[in-house]
Design a protein around this motif. Structure first.
Motif, PDB file in Angstrom:
ATOM      1  N   THR A   1       0.724  -1.255   0.035  1.00 35.51           N
ATOM      2  CA  THR A   1       0.126   0.234  -0.485  1.00 35.51           C
ATOM      3  C   THR A   1       1.215   1.091  -0.039  1.00 35.51           C
ATOM      4  O   THR A   1       0.204   2.218  -0.489  1.00 35.51           O
ATOM      5  CB  THR A   1      -0.776  -0.136   0.997  1.00 35.51           C
ATOM      6  OG1 THR A   1       0.047   0.151   2.365  1.00 35.51           O
ATOM      7  CG2 THR A   1      -1.930  -1.021   1.349  1.00 35.51           C
ATOM      8  N   ASP A   2       2.221   1.323   0.568  1.00 33.62           N
ATOM      9  CA  ASP A   2       2.936   2.077   0.599  1.00 33.62           C
ATOM     10  C   ASP A   2       4.502   2.428  -0.653  1.00 33.62           C
ATOM     11  O   ASP A   2       4.514   3.563  -1.086  1.00 33.62           O
ATOM     12  CB  ASP A   2       3.549   2.275   1.100  1.00 33.62           C
ATOM     13  CG  ASP A   2       5.069   1.347   1.597  1.00 33.62           C
ATOM     14  OD1 ASP A   2       4.644   0.057   1.029  1.00 33.62           O
ATOM     15  OD2 ASP A   2       6.300   1.019   2.446  1.00 33.62           O
ATOM     16  N   GLY A   3       3.488   1.605  -1.496  1.00 35.07           N
ATOM     17  CA  GLY A   3       3.775   1.705  -3.045  1.00 35.07           C
ATOM     18  C   GLY A   3       5.440   0.989  -2.922  1.00 35.07           C
ATOM     19  O   GLY A   3       5.775   0.560  -4.059  1.00 35.07           O
ATOM     20  N   THR A   4       5.860   0.785  -2.208  1.00 39.11           N
ATOM     21  CA  THR A   4       7.090  -0.156  -2.531  1.00 39.11           C
ATOM     22  C   THR A   4       6.537  -1.500  -2.850  1.00 39.11           C
ATOM     23  O   THR A   4       5.769  -2.571  -2.845  1.00 39.11           O
ATOM     24  CB  THR A   4       7.774  -0.548  -1.237  1.00 39.11           C
ATOM     25  OG1 THR A   4       7.825   0.049  -0.089  1.00 39.11           O
ATOM     26  CG2 THR A   4       9.015  -1.599  -0.866  1.00 39.11           C
ATOM     27  N   GLU A   5       7.354  -2.532  -3.575  1.00 38.98           N
ATOM     28  CA  GLU A   5       7.357  -3.213  -4.679  1.00 38.98           C
ATOM     29  C   GLU A   5       8.266  -4.421  -4.097  1.00 38.98           C
ATOM     30  O   GLU A   5       9.215  -3.889  -3.316  1.00 38.98           O
ATOM     31  CB  GLU A   5       8.282  -2.648  -6.279  1.00 38.98           C
ATOM     32  CG  GLU A   5       6.478  -2.150  -7.254  1.00 38.98           C
ATOM     33  CD  GLU A   5       7.631  -2.013  -8.077  1.00 38.98           C
ATOM     34  OE1 GLU A   5       7.098  -2.398  -9.288  1.00 38.98           O
ATOM     35  OE2 GLU A   5       8.360  -1.533  -8.657  1.00 38.98           O
ATOM     36  N   LYS A   6       7.685  -5.407  -4.147  1.00 42.92           N
ATOM     37  CA  LYS A   6       8.901  -6.541  -3.593  1.00 42.92           C
ATOM     38  C   LYS A   6       8.686  -7.836  -4.344  1.00 42.92           C
ATOM     39  O   LYS A   6       7.441  -7.827  -5.344  1.00 42.92           O
ATOM     40  CB  LYS A   6       7.643  -7.386  -2.299  1.00 42.92           C
ATOM     41  CG  LYS A   6       8.103  -8.565  -1.961  1.00 42.92           C
ATOM     42  CD  LYS A   6       7.892  -9.724  -0.471  1.00 42.92           C
ATOM     43  CE  LYS A   6       7.958  -8.510   0.762  1.00 42.92           C
ATOM     44  NZ  LYS A   6       7.343  -9.527   1.834  1.00 42.92           N
ATOM     45  N   PHE A   7       9.751  -7.990  -5.030  1.00 44.84           N
ATOM     46  CA  PHE A   7      10.078  -9.473  -6.207  1.00 44.84           C
ATOM     47  C   PHE A   7       9.710 -10.043  -5.584  1.00 44.84           C
ATOM     48  O   PHE A   7      11.090 -10.093  -4.389  1.00 44.84           O
ATOM     49  CB  PHE A   7      10.556  -9.023  -7.313  1.00 44.84           C
ATOM     50  CG  PHE A   7      10.486  -7.637  -8.191  1.00 44.84           C
ATOM     51  CD1 PHE A   7       9.437  -8.226  -9.005  1.00 44.84           C
ATOM     52  CD2 PHE A   7      10.900  -6.054  -7.730  1.00 44.84           C
ATOM     53  CE1 PHE A   7       9.044  -7.007  -9.738  1.00 44.84           C
ATOM     54  CE2 PHE A   7      10.082  -5.700  -8.215  1.00 44.84           C
ATOM     55  CZ  PHE A   7       9.341  -5.664  -9.708  1.00 44.84           C
ATOM     56  N   LEU A   8       9.445 -11.302  -5.734  1.00 45.39           N
ATOM     57  CA  LEU A   8      10.036 -12.761  -5.009  1.00 45.39           C
ATOM     58  C   LEU A   8      10.565 -13.840  -6.884  1.00 45.39           C
ATOM     59  O   LEU A   8       9.514 -14.213  -7.120  1.00 45.39           O
ATOM     60  CB  LEU A   8       8.626 -14.174  -4.830  1.00 45.39           C
ATOM     61  CG  LEU A   8       8.438 -12.597  -3.692  1.00 45.39           C
ATOM     62  CD1 LEU A   8       7.153 -13.613  -2.992  1.00 45.39           C
ATOM     63  CD2 LEU A   8       9.075 -12.491  -2.519  1.00 45.39           C
ATOM     64  N   VAL A   9      11.599 -14.131  -6.222  1.00 44.57           N
ATOM     65  CA  VAL A   9      12.411 -15.444  -7.572  1.00 44.57           C
ATOM     66  C   VAL A   9      12.254 -16.615  -7.114  1.00 44.57           C
ATOM     67  O   VAL A   9      12.613 -16.556  -5.727  1.00 44.57           O
ATOM     68  CB  VAL A   9      13.215 -15.202  -7.868  1.00 44.57           C
ATOM     69  CG1 VAL A   9      14.121 -15.816  -9.003  1.00 44.57           C
ATOM     70  CG2 VAL A   9      13.769 -13.379  -8.419  1.00 44.57           C
ATOM     71  N   SER A  10      11.031 -17.541  -7.168  1.00 46.15           N
ATOM     72  CA  SER A  10      11.641 -19.094  -6.971  1.00 46.15           C
ATOM     73  C   SER A  10      12.069 -19.450  -7.980  1.00 46.15           C
ATOM     74  O   SER A  10      11.529 -19.354  -8.930  1.00 46.15           O
ATOM     75  CB  SER A  10       9.956 -19.545  -6.996  1.00 46.15           C
ATOM     76  OG  SER A  10       9.541 -18.456  -5.844  1.00 46.15           O
ATOM     77  N   ILE A  11      12.947 -20.410  -7.810  1.00 47.52           N
ATOM     78  CA  ILE A  11      14.270 -21.485  -8.268  1.00 47.52           C
ATOM     79  C   ILE A  11      13.653 -22.732  -8.227  1.00 47.52           C
ATOM     80  O   ILE A  11      14.204 -23.482  -6.932  1.00 47.52           O
ATOM     81  CB  ILE A  11      15.303 -21.059  -8.289  1.00 47.52           C
ATOM     82  CG1 ILE A  11      15.463 -19.486  -8.584  1.00 47.52           C
ATOM     83  CG2 ILE A  11      15.699 -21.373  -9.379  1.00 47.52           C
ATOM     84  CD1 ILE A  11      16.760 -19.326  -8.345  1.00 47.52           C
TER      85      ILE A  11
END
Length: 139
Positions: free
Chosen positions: A43-53
């Motif tokens: 909601t604060d605009g922070t992006e989170k990326f999850l790289v699953s291998i």
């Protein structure tokens, strides 16, 4: 004959190292191991990326996650156990290296291993927009 690139446009200054990294990544594209990339926006605009291998069969000591030169490099190397005798070997003990290019400002938070999946968490915090006026000098 010189190579024409998207980054050779006259208004893109200082992207030479970025172009080199992209070239390096495209040359090392292999389908193993398979991976997913998920994106979540808080909601604060922070992006989170999850790289699953998918690293089934690898233990944590056999995996290495390194961040260098604005990229994540994930390496896996299994050792053959000479005490094991296989009647059939359909699962290869294979080593790999997988690279992911990071944009400026990306922060690699952590990496977790569970149920055959290595998950690397990356965040891009919201950056304040900065504008400043440049004084023009006469020479």
């Amino acid at each position: 004959m010189s190579r024409i690139s998207v980054f050779s446009a006259p208004f893109l200054l200082g992207f030479e190292s970025f172009e080199e990294r992209v070239d390096r990544l495209t040359k090392s594209s292999d389908g193993y191991p398979p991976y997913n990339i998920e994106r979540n926006v808080a909601t604060d605009g922070t992006e989170k990326f999850l790289v699953s291998i998918a690293v089934a069969g690898f233990s944590a000591p056999e995996l290495d996650v390194v961040v260098e030169d604005n990229q994540i490099i994930v390496r896996g190397k299994q050792k053959d156990d000479p005490s094991r005798e296989f009647l059939h070997r359909g699962i290869a003990a294979r080593q790999f290296q997988r690279s992911f290019l990071l944009a400026e400002g990306m922060i690699v938070k952590d990496a977790t291993l569970g149920h055959g999946m290595l998950v690397v968490t990356i965040e891009r915090p919201t950056a304040p927009k900065i504008a400043r006026r440049i004084e023009i000098r006469s020479v």
